[in-house]
Design an enzyme around this catalytic site. Sequence first.
Site, PDB file in Angstrom:
ATOM      1  N   GLU A 260       0.875  -1.132   0.083  1.00  0.00           N
ATOM      2  CA  GLU A 260       0.044  -0.202   0.296  1.00  0.00           C
ATOM      3  C   GLU A 260       0.956   1.368   0.072  1.00  0.00           C
ATOM      4  O   GLU A 260       1.586   1.419   0.932  1.00  0.00           O
ATOM      5  CB  GLU A 260      -0.872  -0.152   1.221  1.00  0.00           C
ATOM      6  N   CYS A 299      -3.411   7.970   4.546  1.00  0.00           N
ATOM      7  CA  CYS A 299      -3.088   7.047   3.169  1.00  0.00           C
ATOM      8  C   CYS A 299      -4.273   7.477   2.435  1.00  0.00           C
ATOM      9  O   CYS A 299      -4.314   7.353   1.227  1.00  0.00           O
ATOM     10  CB  CYS A 299      -2.801   5.899   3.299  1.00  0.00           C
TER      11      CYS A 299
END
Length: 683
Positions: A260, A299
């Site tokens: 990620e 994020c």
Amino acid sequence: MTAAPRRLESYLCGHWMAGQAEGQTLLDAATGAPVAMIDSTGLDFAGALDYGRRVAGPRLRAMSFHDRAGMLKALGLKLMEWKEEFYTESFRTGATRADGWIDIEGGIGTMLTFASKGRRELPNTRVLTDGEVEVLSKDGSFVAQHILSPLTGVAVHINAFNFPIWGMLEKIAPTLLAGVPCIVKPASQTAYLTELMVRRIVETGILPDGALQLICGSVGDLLDHVTGQDAVTFTGSAWTGRKLKSHKGIVENSVRFTMEADSLNASILGPDAGPGTPEFDLFVKEVAREMTAKAGQKCTAIRRVIAPRAHVQALVEALRDRLGKTLPGLPGDEATRMGALASLDQRDEVRARIRDLQADAEIVAGNPDDVRVASGDATQGAFLNPVLMYCDRPFTATAVHDVEAFGPVSTVMPYDDPAEAAELAAMGKGSLVSSVFTDDPKVAEEVVLALAPFHGRVMIGNRASAKTSTGHGSPLAPLVHGGPGRAGGGEEMGGIRGVKHYMQRTAVQGSPRLLSAVTGRWIEGAPVTHDIHPFRKSLAELKIGDQLVTAKREVTLEDVEHFAHFTGDTFYAHMDEAAAKANPFFDDRVAHGYLIASFAAGLFVEPNPGPVLANYGVDNLRFLTPVYFGDTLQVRLTCKEINPRANAEHGEVRWDCQVTNQNGAVVAQYDVLTMVAKNWPAA
């Protein structure tokens, strides 16, 4: 006197141990005071991997899914008791109480969600079946079943600094539920909070020894020792992720690698959502919240704000007004609405990225070089006011689609039609999440379908879901978290999907008898037992393959007409001969499908009190052959799967139910689900 910073330790091979060097000093993000020292020099990482594989792996794999789910539930409930200790330590990371809630209670809640899903959605077995049985021979003597079994290695989780608790728990929960031990490596800057939680986890004694290990500091030569049975996950920068993904040990051993990485998430204001609409107000609130929660260090935060050109000026003014009221301050102060960045180095990094963005965009709110605080010292703490930017020509710009300022920074850009909005979002080259705020179904359809290939998650915001929506930036345990392209191409969570990431799918071929033994699930053609009615057997007595073949029952015209008038189901195929014959699927009037299922229950049910406590459902019901007046029905009921419930006096039993006619043709096929007592009579 100021207390000396504590020395963080790693937990490897069943022991707490510190590195051999003095290491790096970690500072309080809001005050600059020393918090801890971190180092992992000289630690035996190969030994840690071996310990996980050799000690913890067999113990976890010996447990059923329900056992492991119960373990996670017990652990999550215990950690929740200690949450205030975690909140206190979390303030040092720069996080406010609200920010800490996402990390701490959000992380523990994610673990509890996986525990619940494990008990509700997985069988009480050690292996999962995947899909239906594939018949490979005409006589059914050679069949195949895909199964999922736990990897025999270790999952290495390398995490980011922004969520030191959630980042760990959202990864280890599905891993442990799958039956795979973990080694967690938190980002150094906030590792003291992760270390505290791991200490408390170890103290509970709930996890098997070696199921969770911790590295505080560099991973050293750890990746040199991974094998094809291990898995590595990474959350952080794309540059670091690519470096890890190309590591010799990972490449040569085809190690599962999930990343990620950077994500220039976008949020789109629909053309219908102008000033004065609920959607406009929701959009302003959401953008401001995503810019300021965790000081923009998420994020999933909104980096690009895409709005109709006609509404841009009003949007900028509304955001400028809202953001101007949000001053950063000391995280522990109740009045603080935005905390600090993780470190002064991180603030320098965000300022540098703002300068990069200025190649395409102008600052329209906030000054990154003039920090104003509600409390605290702007020179000692890593504070930064929210910065809003505007890019008037986003289709010819590059920086706004390439550069992520990982802080309270977003860029507004205009579009002229919904297709352009989706195209701008896609210019981020793949993101974790995008959102669109609209109350127009046509806009929602057009934009969402255009966004989907480039995003792991898409959220639609409007007035109807305003009070219940979890928002743009909230990854949820039942939903996939990840994204294509720039976002890393990986997936985490997603409910049971995330558990399967740590399991191997294998196609097993053989005879029904042996495959049934492997899977713990009865397969057509496997042995059966006929003795007493299986509904008279408790879980202690019931066996896979116990079967009942019932008496027969004729279906009459009177049955069908009574059922039709009693239920109100007078569909023409049951009541009108001419219309039924005109139907290409029928030769005459037919019996109701649910009449067949009802008659089947009447044939197989044992009416007296006994161990069967309740019928709680039917799965995969299919009507395969029409039933006409005068046809005779018979039922074959076979015990297919047994799932005892932990800490309960009952369990679930799945029965294969096959209804045939006088010619042996299958007219209905389905699974019957019952609750059955473990012992009968009950103790």
